[in-house]
Design a protein around this motif. Sequence first.
Motif, short mmCIF file in Angstrom:
data_model
loop_
_atom_site.label_atom_id
_atom_site.label_comp_id
_atom_site.label_asym_id
_atom_site.label_seq_id
_atom_site.Cartn_x
_atom_site.Cartn_y
_atom_site.Cartn_z
N TYR A 191 0.84 -1.20 0.00
CA TYR A 191 0.00 0.00 0.00
C TYR A 191 0.88 1.25 0.00
N SER A 195 1.86 3.79 -3.28
CA SER A 195 1.52 5.20 -3.21
C SER A 195 2.75 6.08 -3.43
N THR A 205 0.34 9.85 1.48
CA THR A 205 0.27 8.40 1.66
C THR A 205 -0.37 8.04 3.00
N VAL A 209 -4.12 6.89 2.12
CA VAL A 209 -3.97 5.46 1.88
C VAL A 209 -3.96 4.68 3.20
N ALA A 309 -6.14 3.22 -2.67
CA ALA A 309 -5.22 4.15 -3.30
C ALA A 309 -5.95 4.93 -4.39
#
Length: 310
Positions: A191, A195, A205, A209, A309
């Motif tokens: 993840y 990002s 981020t 995210v 995302a």
Amino acid sequence: MNDISKRLLSKSKNSRLEKMGKTITFLCLLLIVFVVALILLFVAQKGLSTFFVNKVNVFHFLFGTEWSPSQKDDNGQYILGALPMILGSFIVTILSAILATPFAIGVALFMTEVSPKRGAKIMQPAIELLVGIPSVVYGFIGLTVIVPTVRFFFGGSGFGILSGVFVLFVMILPTVTSMTVDTLKSLPRHYKEASLALGATRWQTISRVLLKAATPGILTAIVFGMARAFGEALAIQMVVGNAAIMPTSLTTPASTLTSILTMGIGNTVMGTVQNNALWSLAMILLLMSLVFNMLMKLITRPRGKKNYAR
């Protein structure tokens, strides 16, 4: 049938031990379920006696604003209004959770994303220390530090919901923080990597995210902290004022379900109206614990794959 076939078809020692282990585990599970069921039945029996034996109206009990178990009104009904304690418990719990959540998320992000090595080295021992402090110590600190501070800045006696909020804020902060840290650490590494690879900054981020992906775990931590705050008794009793009246402000003395329970349960005789009324308050506490558990199960229920995302 040769010897090899007999060995394959015969029950080995390991299989017998496995069955024995499964049996012992199942019996332990049944014992736990049996104990929990007994607790539920005992509290329900005592709590419902107020309504079925003493003939107290359920609506008046839940929404009445006066609490005087030893007196009766003009209609011959016992004055048992639990709304002040119920409201006091919910107000203290919600406000302490609102106050603790930003601090917990900030500390968790510092320990996992901003400065993982130094943050964990500094903050982890502090969190563990806060978890290990007994409730009576929190209550004594609140009585000697927080109550005079609230009295100096806000006036009044210092005893009230605001003092209880500050005490519970410190008490639930390590719980919410620890669970939030575990949630952030359990997120898949790709993840963050994906990002950053797309050109997002570290803050983008984290905010768009990581926090989105960790939302169910963070909500579970908040609900768990609220359950902890809702059931706290000794510390909140020492600072809230223990006045069974409707809360009119954050600085006036109030009461919670736990504070009235701890003060009154030792001064009543089993089977009397006063004792049954306290057991009814305990039943409300138990039901609220079940509600908090159901909320945690609902939050953590799988909802399918999501695209975090964005």
